[in-house]
Design an enzyme around this catalytic site. Structure first.
Site, PDB file in Angstrom:
ATOM      1  N   ALA A   1       7.684   5.279  22.205  1.00 22.61           N
ATOM      2  CA  ALA A   1       8.689   4.495  22.927  1.00 22.61           C
ATOM      3  C   ALA A   1       8.066   3.857  24.160  1.00 22.61           C
ATOM      4  O   ALA A   1       7.018   4.285  24.650  1.00 22.61           O
ATOM      5  CB  ALA A   1       9.863   5.371  23.350  1.00 22.61           C
ATOM      6  N   TYR A   2       8.731   2.824  24.642  1.00 19.72           N
ATOM      7  CA  TYR A   2       8.443   2.268  25.966  1.00 19.72           C
ATOM      8  C   TYR A   2       9.286   3.076  26.939  1.00 19.72           C
ATOM      9  O   TYR A   2      10.520   3.018  26.898  1.00 19.72           O
ATOM     10  CB  TYR A   2       8.831   0.791  26.003  1.00 19.72           C
ATOM     11  CG  TYR A   2       8.545   0.102  27.321  1.00 19.72           C
ATOM     12  CD1 TYR A   2       7.488  -0.784  27.440  1.00 19.72           C
ATOM     13  CD2 TYR A   2       9.338   0.328  28.434  1.00 19.72           C
ATOM     14  CE1 TYR A   2       7.216  -1.429  28.644  1.00 19.72           C
ATOM     15  CE2 TYR A   2       9.087  -0.299  29.648  1.00 19.72           C
ATOM     16  CZ  TYR A   2       8.023  -1.172  29.745  1.00 19.72           C
ATOM     17  OH  TYR A   2       7.766  -1.788  30.946  1.00 19.72           O
ATOM     18  N   THR A   3       8.651   3.842  27.818  1.00 23.29           N
ATOM     19  CA  THR A   3       9.390   4.773  28.676  1.00 23.29           C
ATOM     20  C   THR A   3       9.286   4.471  30.168  1.00 23.29           C
ATOM     21  O   THR A   3       9.762   5.262  30.988  1.00 23.29           O
ATOM     22  CB  THR A   3       8.907   6.214  28.435  1.00 23.29           C
ATOM     23  OG1 THR A   3       7.492   6.291  28.678  1.00 23.29           O
ATOM     24  CG2 THR A   3       9.202   6.648  27.010  1.00 23.29           C
TER      25      THR A   3
ATOM     26  N   THR B   1      17.524   8.814  23.860  1.00 24.15           N
ATOM     27  CA  THR B   1      17.607   9.207  25.256  1.00 24.15           C
ATOM     28  C   THR B   1      19.031   9.312  25.784  1.00 24.15           C
ATOM     29  O   THR B   1      19.948   8.682  25.248  1.00 24.15           O
ATOM     30  CB  THR B   1      16.841   8.180  26.120  1.00 24.15           C
ATOM     31  OG1 THR B   1      16.985   8.492  27.511  1.00 24.15           O
ATOM     32  CG2 THR B   1      17.401   6.782  25.910  1.00 24.15           C
ATOM     33  N   ASP B   2      19.184  10.091  26.839  1.00 29.37           N
ATOM     34  CA  ASP B   2      20.456  10.188  27.556  1.00 29.37           C
ATOM     35  C   ASP B   2      20.830   8.879  28.247  1.00 29.37           C
ATOM     36  O   ASP B   2      22.000   8.661  28.592  1.00 29.37           O
ATOM     37  CB  ASP B   2      20.386  11.312  28.593  1.00 29.37           C
ATOM     38  CG  ASP B   2      19.229  11.143  29.571  1.00 29.37           C
ATOM     39  OD1 ASP B   2      18.141  10.703  29.155  1.00 29.37           O
ATOM     40  OD2 ASP B   2      19.400  11.463  30.770  1.00 29.37           O
TER      41      ASP B   2
ATOM     42  N   TYR C   1      16.026  -0.243  29.744  1.00 32.12           N
ATOM     43  CA  TYR C   1      15.489   0.859  28.946  1.00 32.12           C
ATOM     44  C   TYR C   1      16.585   1.480  28.088  1.00 32.12           C
ATOM     45  O   TYR C   1      16.424   1.644  26.872  1.00 32.12           O
ATOM     46  CB  TYR C   1      14.879   1.918  29.871  1.00 32.12           C
ATOM     47  CG  TYR C   1      14.560   3.219  29.176  1.00 32.12           C
ATOM     48  CD1 TYR C   1      13.519   3.300  28.255  1.00 32.12           C
ATOM     49  CD2 TYR C   1      15.309   4.369  29.432  1.00 32.12           C
ATOM     50  CE1 TYR C   1      13.232   4.490  27.606  1.00 32.12           C
ATOM     51  CE2 TYR C   1      15.021   5.568  28.794  1.00 32.12           C
ATOM     52  CZ  TYR C   1      13.988   5.616  27.885  1.00 32.12           C
ATOM     53  OH  TYR C   1      13.713   6.800  27.245  1.00 32.12           O
TER      54      TYR C   1
ATOM     55  N   ASP D   1       0.050  -0.180  14.539  1.00 32.10           N
ATOM     56  CA  ASP D   1       1.003  -0.908  15.372  1.00 32.10           C
ATOM     57  C   ASP D   1       2.366  -0.839  14.705  1.00 32.10           C
ATOM     58  O   ASP D   1       2.600  -1.483  13.684  1.00 32.10           O
ATOM     59  CB  ASP D   1       0.541  -2.359  15.533  1.00 32.10           C
ATOM     60  CG  ASP D   1       1.514  -3.196  16.363  1.00 32.10           C
ATOM     61  OD1 ASP D   1       2.526  -2.651  16.849  1.00 32.10           O
ATOM     62  OD2 ASP D   1       1.262  -4.407  16.520  1.00 32.10           O
TER      63      ASP D   1
END
Length: 299
Positions: A60-62, A101-102, A125, A36
């Site tokens: 990641a949380y995506t 991320t973009d 996000y 974790d």
């Protein structure tokens, strides 16, 4: 050398594990239940047990739209976890390669985004990923934050696989045509991440900072969908029309950047990585999913 890969079950993590790493490199990719990364004590114990030369975080949380209602969970995985990883790797002088991320950009710029352009995320996000970037930069001086976009592969759920499925079910597709970005092969991204991680592990003077890694060229979601359908048709799939629609005709909980085209100049300058065109990367993915075009296999 031991390398710790976090998010190993995802698209990029899967491709990282499939690469031909240098002889003597041992990859460790614990599952979410095995480690974790939001638990500082667990991360510390894992790092102490492994004697790692580098850590690559692709976890990641995506779920971009769900993040608008699952705010705490998005921040826990996208900001808290990188903060823990940065602190614990820094304590052990381990370089950290972190994927971002973009979506950290507003999407209002006319041209490609450079790595030093101001960020202004417009979604939970994007904001949580921006928080993760800041945590990594401030937590571990030997870091590489690697922003990417529109990641696709033969693995898990992604835009290519969704378009292939819908093209087999429907007679016409309607896809947003006013959001611009760079499709990216998870396999090509994995090669860049491996290159960066090995350089950081072996060279104390290796470049650090923020980099962009996407395939060369830009398109819209509609243009990408048309290329997918056309490529699938060459491999025996159905040739159906793809109609472009404005973002306003496809409302979503999270706001997407209208322009998220990323410049990869700093990546090339620092590590010699020259991304290939997204069309070539797409062909490779379609080959893996559907087989090569008959004309090519008969040569």
């Amino acid at each position: 050398m031991n390398v710790l890969i976090l998010g190993g079950a995802g698209q990029v993590g899967t491709e990282l594990q499939a690469l031909a790493w240098p002889a003597g490199t041992v990859l460790h990719a614990p599952s979410r239940t095995e480690l974790d990364i939001t638990d500082a004590a667990a991360v510390a114990a894992a790092l102490d047990a492994g004697s790692y030369g580098a850590v690559i975080n692709t976890a990641a949380y995506t779920a971009v739209d769900k993040a608008e209602s699952e705010i705490a969970e998005a921040w826990r995985l996208n900001a808290l976890a990188p903060a823990i990883l940065a602190a614990e790797t820094a304590r052990r002088s381990i370089p950290l390669v972190h994927v971002s991320t973009d979506y950290v950009f507003a999407g209002t710029k006319a041209g490609p985004y450079q790595t030093d352009d101001p960020i202004a995320p417009r979604s939970v996000y994007g904001a949580s990923k921006a928080g993760g970037e800041l945590a990594v930069r401030t937590g571990n001086p030997r870091h590489a934050v690697v922003r990417t976009a529109w990641v696709v592969s033969p693995h898990r759920g992604n835009f290519v696989k969704t378009m292939l499925r819908l093209a087999g079910e429907r007679d016409k597709l309607t896809v947003v045509d006013d959001q611009h970005g760079c499709p990216t092969s998870a396999g090509d991204l994995a090669v860049a991440l491996m290159t960066i991680a090995l350089r950081l592990a072996e060279d104390a003077d290796a470049p650090t900072g923020t980099f962009h890694c996407v395939n060369a060229g830009a398109t819209t979601w509609c243009g990408f969908a048309r290329a997918i359908v056309a490529g699938a048709a060459r491999r025996g799939g159905r040739a159906i029309p793809v109609e472009g629609i404005p973002t306003t005709s496809y409302p979503t909980p999270a706001q997407r950047p209208a322009n998220s085209v990323l410049s990869t100049d700093t990546l090339t300058a620092a590590f010699g990585v020259v991304p290939r065109p997204w069309e070539a990367a797409l062909d490779d993915i379609l080959d893996r999913l559907m087989g090569r075009v008959a004309a090519e296999t008969s040569r």
